[in-house]
Motif scaffolding. Sequence first.
Motif, PDB file in Angstrom:
ATOM      1  N   PHE A  71      22.315   4.964  21.519  1.00  0.00           N
ATOM      2  CA  PHE A  71      23.442   5.306  22.262  1.00  0.00           C
ATOM      3  C   PHE A  71      24.206   4.153  22.541  1.00  0.00           C
ATOM      4  O   PHE A  71      24.031   2.895  22.431  1.00  0.00           O
ATOM      5  N   GLY A  72      25.515   4.420  23.332  1.00  0.00           N
ATOM      6  CA  GLY A  72      26.419   3.519  23.618  1.00  0.00           C
ATOM      7  C   GLY A  72      26.642   2.507  22.421  1.00  0.00           C
ATOM      8  O   GLY A  72      27.141   3.008  21.251  1.00  0.00           O
ATOM      9  N   ASP A  73      26.919   1.183  22.637  1.00  0.00           N
ATOM     10  CA  ASP A  73      27.346   0.199  21.876  1.00  0.00           C
ATOM     11  C   ASP A  73      26.501   0.085  20.469  1.00  0.00           C
ATOM     12  O   ASP A  73      26.951  -0.051  19.578  1.00  0.00           O
ATOM     13  N   GLU A  74      25.231   0.539  20.810  1.00  0.00           N
ATOM     14  CA  GLU A  74      24.179   0.445  19.546  1.00  0.00           C
ATOM     15  C   GLU A  74      24.700   1.547  18.592  1.00  0.00           C
ATOM     16  O   GLU A  74      24.740   1.335  17.257  1.00  0.00           O
ATOM     17  N   ALA A  75      24.996   2.788  19.225  1.00  0.00           N
ATOM     18  CA  ALA A  75      25.256   3.937  18.343  1.00  0.00           C
ATOM     19  C   ALA A  75      26.696   3.617  17.591  1.00  0.00           C
ATOM     20  O   ALA A  75      26.922   3.859  16.567  1.00  0.00           O
ATOM     21  N   ARG A  76      27.640   3.169  18.376  1.00  0.00           N
ATOM     22  CA  ARG A  76      28.923   2.909  17.851  1.00  0.00           C
ATOM     23  C   ARG A  76      28.931   1.688  16.811  1.00  0.00           C
ATOM     24  O   ARG A  76      29.704   1.850  15.688  1.00  0.00           O
ATOM     25  N   MET A  77      27.932   0.844  17.074  1.00  0.00           N
ATOM     26  CA  MET A  77      27.805  -0.169  15.878  1.00  0.00           C
ATOM     27  C   MET A  77      27.150   0.530  14.522  1.00  0.00           C
ATOM     28  O   MET A  77      27.937   0.189  13.286  1.00  0.00           O
ATOM     29  N   ALA A  78      26.463   1.413  14.623  1.00  0.00           N
ATOM     30  CA  ALA A  78      25.868   2.064  13.647  1.00  0.00           C
ATOM     31  C   ALA A  78      26.784   2.850  12.821  1.00  0.00           C
ATOM     32  O   ALA A  78      27.144   3.010  11.617  1.00  0.00           O
ATOM     33  N   LEU A  79      27.609   3.559  13.625  1.00  0.00           N
ATOM     34  CA  LEU A  79      28.686   4.503  13.203  1.00  0.00           C
ATOM     35  C   LEU A  79      29.962   3.703  12.602  1.00  0.00           C
ATOM     36  O   LEU A  79      30.426   4.054  11.394  1.00  0.00           O
ATOM     37  N   ASP A  80      30.160   2.455  13.149  1.00  0.00           N
ATOM     38  CA  ASP A  80      31.188   1.642  12.578  1.00  0.00           C
ATOM     39  C   ASP A  80      30.904   1.352  10.942  1.00  0.00           C
ATOM     40  O   ASP A  80      31.172   1.331  10.331  1.00  0.00           O
ATOM     41  N   GLU A  81      29.407   0.795  10.925  1.00  0.00           N
ATOM     42  CA  GLU A  81      28.634   0.516   9.872  1.00  0.00           C
ATOM     43  C   GLU A  81      28.982   1.480   8.616  1.00  0.00           C
ATOM     44  O   GLU A  81      29.344   1.453   7.447  1.00  0.00           O
ATOM     45  N   TRP A  82      28.572   2.736   9.200  1.00  0.00           N
ATOM     46  CA  TRP A  82      28.755   3.939   8.121  1.00  0.00           C
ATOM     47  C   TRP A  82      30.162   4.422   7.645  1.00  0.00           C
ATOM     48  O   TRP A  82      30.510   4.609   6.617  1.00  0.00           O
ATOM     49  N   ALA A  83      31.114   4.095   8.581  1.00  0.00           N
ATOM     50  CA  ALA A  83      32.567   4.396   8.415  1.00  0.00           C
ATOM     51  C   ALA A  83      32.906   3.228   7.516  1.00  0.00           C
ATOM     52  O   ALA A  83      33.608   3.722   6.529  1.00  0.00           O
ATOM     53  N   VAL A  84      32.535   1.900   7.490  1.00  0.00           N
ATOM     54  CA  VAL A  84      33.072   1.046   6.509  1.00  0.00           C
ATOM     55  C   VAL A  84      32.639   1.282   5.206  1.00  0.00           C
ATOM     56  O   VAL A  84      33.020   0.836   4.208  1.00  0.00           O
ATOM     57  N   ALA A  85      31.175   1.698   5.187  1.00  0.00           N
ATOM     58  CA  ALA A  85      30.762   2.124   3.938  1.00  0.00           C
ATOM     59  C   ALA A  85      31.553   3.071   3.151  1.00  0.00           C
ATOM     60  O   ALA A  85      31.714   3.089   1.966  1.00  0.00           O
ATOM     61  N   TYR A  86      32.250   3.928   3.903  1.00  0.00           N
ATOM     62  CA  TYR A  86      32.955   5.080   3.340  1.00  0.00           C
ATOM     63  C   TYR A  86      34.114   4.618   2.896  1.00  0.00           C
ATOM     64  O   TYR A  86      34.862   5.173   2.010  1.00  0.00           O
ATOM     65  N   ARG A  87      34.796   3.636   3.399  1.00  0.00           N
ATOM     66  CA  ARG A  87      36.198   2.844   3.233  1.00  0.00           C
ATOM     67  C   ARG A  87      35.763   1.842   2.173  1.00  0.00           C
ATOM     68  O   ARG A  87      37.027   1.524   1.439  1.00  0.00           O
ATOM     69  N   SER A  88      34.567   1.485   1.734  1.00  0.00           N
ATOM     70  CA  SER A  88      34.692   0.309   0.758  1.00  0.00           C
ATOM     71  C   SER A  88      34.654   0.921  -0.770  1.00  0.00           C
ATOM     72  O   SER A  88      34.253   2.215  -0.782  1.00  0.00           O
TER      73      SER A  88
END
Length: 277
Positions: free
Chosen positions: A260-277
């Motif tokens: 949850f919180g920042d940990e969840a947002r870090m994981a989500l950000d990583e997954w979004a970056v993977a889709y943008r790469s």
Amino acid sequence: MTFDPRQLGQSKADLAEALRIMRKRASRTQVWLARRCNMSQTKLSNIETGRITPGLVDVELILSALDAPPELVAEMAALARLAHTEWQGKRASWRRGLEKRQAELAGLEAEATTLRYFLPAMVTGLLATPEYIRASLAHAPVDVSKTVARKLERQAVLHDSTKHFTFLLTEQAARWTVVPRAAMAVQIDRLVSLSRLPNVRIGVIPLGRSVGRGPLNTFTIYDRRLATVESFTGRIVFQDARDITEHLEVFDLYENQALFGDEARMALDEWAVAYRS
């Protein structure tokens, strides 16, 4: 009693008839039984005619007052559980119109104050972007534009500070590619944004986490009074306290494994970056 989905539509009438027959066989009047069960005669009459569905406590009180044998108590308890369970077929929902279904969901969301969503496979409509919603309706014989608009209207409930939402998503749910990659990145960004709302908790369960129970179904719990479980062909609505309690226990298990919180947002950000790469 063996579970048979066909019983769901008949179980309320069966329960009412069984309780009425038991009272008459015991040669007891409604007045006598209502008094023994500390309930009004009107309530007992409504139970016996099927106007209201008794809870398990009411059924047990009636059976105890009538000195029912243990095997009959078990059978009636199972029937009461079925009476508080409803099957809603997807094709029937389509015939009625998904707009009506959206109105029903909006009603449930309006009445509840604590809402819990377990999402093992896809993002739910309350969290979805317009493009994601439109793509998820591709298989449904509905007016897609109207249904998308109705789903987007429902999202306003997330900003109602009197309500508290917890969404648990598996990594698969967050990353399942419903739309093109760039749009998936936008969808994940939306999850990050919504997670910052003060009354919304978004948890993610990454692959590799050791969880004792498999993520079998999407389910939603409204307060402690109702739970819905989704399948490919429809949904089951549970109102029996035991079924709701079990779903709450499963939800707690998954919640304890989520970020949850920042940990969840870090994981989500990583997954979004993977889709943008």
